[in-house]
Enzyme design. Structure first.
Site, PDB file in Angstrom:
ATOM      1  CG  HIS A 115      77.999  56.377  17.951  1.00 22.62           C
ATOM      2  ND1 HIS A 115      78.023  57.748  17.836  1.00 22.62           N
ATOM      3  CD2 HIS A 115      76.737  56.006  17.656  1.00 22.62           C
ATOM      4  CE1 HIS A 115      76.830  58.189  17.491  1.00 22.62           C
ATOM      5  NE2 HIS A 115      76.023  57.144  17.376  1.00 22.62           N
ATOM      6  CB  SER A 132      73.914  58.205  14.898  1.00 21.79           C
ATOM      7  OG  SER A 132      73.985  58.664  16.210  1.00 21.79           O
ATOM      8  CG  ASP A 187      80.895  59.309  17.405  1.00 23.78           C
ATOM      9  OD1 ASP A 187      81.115  58.176  16.917  1.00 23.78           O
ATOM     10  OD2 ASP A 187      79.810  59.648  17.897  1.00 23.78           O
TER      11      ASP A 187
END
Length: 286
Positions: free
Chosen positions: A129, A236, A161
């Site tokens: 992402h 992330s 992801d």
């Protein structure tokens, strides 16, 4: 063009509290009320899991703006528990193998997150992402000692992801050891390492809160490692490591109440899923 600041709008994966109706509408029988009362009540129970880079700032300077916007600090927190010496050692071993990932736009980075080296060929695992939010911009990584390198996108797997990058051999990133599949235990201490709010090399500590937690990651529902280690926008793609410095998961999402930032519930993609996907992308899969 204004610099993106603050946590922004919650986006990406999500988690539905078990207190909600199975259909996810968010109402139950609430004394003194019908659907409207149920909706009001659920606003305090719904945990919305946000992909932590989708909310991220694009520079370290923006982090100050985010903090300033929150006004005066609340009551002082209790003193932190002593940190085991093993975690200090694990942090020292992990940080050099972790990078900041930046996807360029016309006026600088349009998305940022974290990643880590998984082999001596300088392959880096990160979240898909981050790349998706950055669009078609060039990808750059910054090492813990401040060096920057262009990164090649080896492959992407939006369904899980995950994505794999590769940087030049001159980066010399030390690969992080991966934990054995199914070796992670609830209650064991862990560290989240990455670049929250653009603050590279940040290390936070916690424990494994739960295993096999069902959350929506990427394009589907997956099991995840739940942790209370502080995970924020920009984490992330960074590693969640155990006290031996082994990666047990890839930090991917956080739970929020009403979209107001981390509340101490974070989610990481388990390392066995990460390794399988990375091997397939790189071409090592069977």
């Amino acid at each position: 063009m204004a610099v993106q600041t603050g946590l922004g709008e919650p986006r990406g994966p999500w988690f539905v509290s078990p207190e909600l109706d199975p259909d996810g509408r968010g109402y139950r029988d609430v004394p003194g009320g019908g659907p409207e009362a149920g909706r009001r009540s659920v606003r305090h129970r719904l945990l919305s899991v946000a992909a932590v880079v989708a909310l991220s700032t694009v520079s370290g300077a923006a982090a100050g703006t985010w903090a300033a916007d929150r006004g005066a600090p609340g009551p002082a927190a209790a003193s932190a528990a002593p940190v085991p010496a093993e975690l200090i050692t694990a942090a020292g071993k992990t940080v050099p193998g972790v990078v900041s990932v930046m996807v360029g736009g016309r006026s600088g980075a349009s998305a940022s997150g974290s990643g880590f080296a998984i082999d001596n060929e300088q392959h880096i695992v990160t979240n898909d992402h981050i790349l998706a939010r950055g669009g078609s911009g060039a990808v750059t990584v910054e090492t813990s000692d401040g060096r920057r390198f262009p990164a090649e996108v080896v492959g992407r797997e939006p369904a899980s992801d995950l994505a794999v990058l590769k940087v030049p051999a001159s980066a010399g990133l030390p690969p992080l050891p991966l934990a054995k599949a199914n070796s992670t235990r609830v209650g064991e201490p862990v560290l989240a390492v990455g670049s929250p709010l653009g603050l590279a090399g940040t290390v936070t500590a916690g424990i494994v809160s739960a295993l096999n937690r069902q959350v929506r990651i990427g394009n589907g529902r997956h099991t995840a490692v739940q942790t209370d280690a502080s995970i924020n926008p920009g984490n992330s793609g960074g590693p969640l490591v155990n006290a031996r410095g082994e990666v047990v998961g890839v930090n991917t999402a956080i739970a929020t109440i009403d979209g107001n930032g981390s509340i101490g519930i974070g989610f990481a993609i388990p390392i066995d899923q990460v390794q399988q996907t990375a091997d397939t992308i790189i071409g090592r899969g069977g």
